[in-house]
Design a protein around this motif. Structure first.
Motif, short mmCIF file in Angstrom:
data_model
loop_
_atom_site.label_atom_id
_atom_site.label_comp_id
_atom_site.label_asym_id
_atom_site.label_seq_id
_atom_site.Cartn_x
_atom_site.Cartn_y
_atom_site.Cartn_z
N ARG A 1 22.78 92.32 5.45
CA ARG A 1 22.88 93.11 4.35
C ARG A 1 23.84 94.14 4.64
NH1 ARG A 1 20.65 98.22 5.18
NH2 ARG A 1 19.32 98.43 7.01
N VAL A 2 24.36 94.84 3.26
CA VAL A 2 25.40 95.72 3.39
C VAL A 2 24.74 97.18 3.75
CG1 VAL A 2 27.11 97.12 2.02
CG2 VAL A 2 26.95 94.53 1.92
N ALA A 3 25.15 97.93 4.54
CA ALA A 3 24.61 99.22 4.88
C ALA A 3 24.50 100.06 3.41
CB ALA A 3 25.60 100.06 5.61
N THR A 4 23.36 100.75 3.35
CA THR A 4 23.27 101.50 2.29
C THR A 4 24.18 102.85 2.19
OG1 THR A 4 21.59 103.03 3.25
CG2 THR A 4 20.76 101.21 2.36
N PRO A 5 24.31 103.47 0.95
CA PRO A 5 25.15 104.64 1.16
C PRO A 5 24.80 105.57 2.02
CG PRO A 5 24.87 103.73 -1.14
CD PRO A 5 23.84 103.12 -0.33
N ASP A 6 23.30 105.87 2.02
CA ASP A 6 22.77 106.77 3.17
C ASP A 6 23.17 106.34 4.51
OD1 ASP A 6 21.70 108.32 0.98
OD2 ASP A 6 19.91 107.50 1.43
N GLU A 7 23.10 104.93 4.87
CA GLU A 7 23.53 104.68 6.06
C GLU A 7 24.86 104.52 6.60
OE1 GLU A 7 20.19 101.16 7.04
OE2 GLU A 7 21.68 100.79 5.77
N LYS A 8 25.76 104.60 5.49
CA LYS A 8 26.90 104.15 5.91
C LYS A 8 27.78 105.11 6.57
CE LYS A 8 31.43 102.16 4.45
NZ LYS A 8 32.38 101.90 3.57
N PRO A 9 27.59 106.16 6.07
CA PRO A 9 28.79 107.50 7.18
C PRO A 9 28.38 107.23 8.52
CG PRO A 9 27.64 108.50 5.14
CD PRO A 9 26.94 107.23 5.05
N GLU A 10 27.14 107.09 8.97
CA GLU A 10 26.82 107.22 10.42
C GLU A 10 27.17 105.77 10.92
OE1 GLU A 10 23.11 107.32 13.52
OE2 GLU A 10 22.60 107.88 11.28
N ALA A 11 26.79 104.73 10.07
CA ALA A 11 27.42 103.34 10.58
C ALA A 11 28.71 103.16 10.95
CB ALA A 11 26.64 102.25 9.82
N TRP A 12 29.55 103.81 9.78
CA TRP A 12 31.00 103.61 9.96
C TRP A 12 31.41 104.43 11.07
CZ3 TRP A 12 34.71 100.81 7.53
CH2 TRP A 12 35.97 101.28 7.62
N ALA A 13 31.01 105.57 11.16
CA ALA A 13 31.19 106.65 12.39
C ALA A 13 31.16 105.68 13.78
CB ALA A 13 30.57 108.00 12.50
N ARG A 14 29.87 104.84 13.97
CA ARG A 14 29.57 104.29 15.19
C ARG A 14 30.70 103.26 15.49
NH1 ARG A 14 25.53 104.67 18.34
NH2 ARG A 14 25.39 102.30 18.75
N MET A 15 30.90 102.48 14.36
CA MET A 15 32.09 101.62 14.57
C MET A 15 33.39 102.01 15.05
SD MET A 15 30.23 98.87 14.54
CE MET A 15 31.47 97.71 14.52
N VAL A 16 33.97 103.16 14.12
CA VAL A 16 35.25 103.62 14.36
C VAL A 16 35.26 104.39 15.98
CG1 VAL A 16 36.65 105.59 13.97
CG2 VAL A 16 35.67 104.24 12.05
N GLU A 17 33.93 104.50 16.46
CA GLU A 17 34.09 105.09 17.98
C GLU A 17 34.75 104.13 18.84
OE1 GLU A 17 29.88 107.84 18.09
OE2 GLU A 17 30.15 105.94 19.27
#
Length: 133
Positions: A93-109
Motif C-alpha cells: 500500500r502507499v504510505a498515508t499522508p500522515d506516514e509519508k514525511p517520516e517514511a520518506w525521511a527514513r529512506m533518505v537517510e
C-alpha cells in the motif's frame, strides 16, 4: 522474465550476494505483470517500518512515470518479498499522508538521492509500505 544479474545472484545466494549494496540493504519484490500475469522480480532499497512491514520508494530515478512494479502492485497489491533467505507474502500500500514525511525521511537517510529524484519531477514519488501477512 529473468535477467537482472543483481536479482539472480541475490536469489541464488539467499542474499549473501546482493543484500548489501552501496551502503544500503536490498529486498527482492515479486509482483505480477498487470497485463501478462507473469512474475516480475525487482531489487529495491528498503528499510524496516514498525514490527512487520518494510518501506520501498517508487522513484524510478525521478522520472515522470512511476516504475512498472508500482503499476503492477496498484492493480494487484498482493505481492511476495524476499529478504535474504526469507520469502514471504505481503500486501503493498502507499504510505498515508500522515506516514509519508517520516517514511520518506527514513529512506533518505540511507539513499539521499531520493530528494534529488523528487526535485526532478512534478510527480509525487510514493513510499510503498509492504506489510507482511
Amino acid at each position: 522474465m529473468h535477467g537482472d544479474p543483481h536479482v539472480e545472484r541475490y536469489l541464488e545466494t539467499d542474499g549473501a550476494e546482493g543484500y548489501e549494496w552501496n551502503g544500503t540493504h536490498i529486498l527482492i519484490l515479486f509482483t505480477k505483470g498487470r497485463k501478462s500475469g507473469t512474475e516480475r522480480r525487482h531489487a529495491l532499497i528498503y528499510r524496516d517500518w514498525g514490527d512487520n512491514a518494510y518501506l520501498v520508494v517508487a522513484s524510478k530515478g525521478g522520472t515522470d512515470q512511476p516504475p512498472a512494479w508500482f503499476l503492477n502492485l496498484e492493480s494487484d497489491p498482493d505481492v511476495e518479498v524476499q529478504i535474504k533467505g526469507d520469502r514471504f507474502s505481503a500486501r503493498a500500500r502507499v504510505a498515508t499522508p500522515d506516514e509519508k514525511p517520516e517514511a520518506w525521511a527514513r529512506m533518505v537517510e540511507v539513499w539521499p538521492d531520493y530528494d534529488d529524484y523528487q526535485a526532478k519531477t512534478s510527480r509525487e514519488i510514493p513510499v510503498v509500505v509492504l506489510e507482511r501477512k
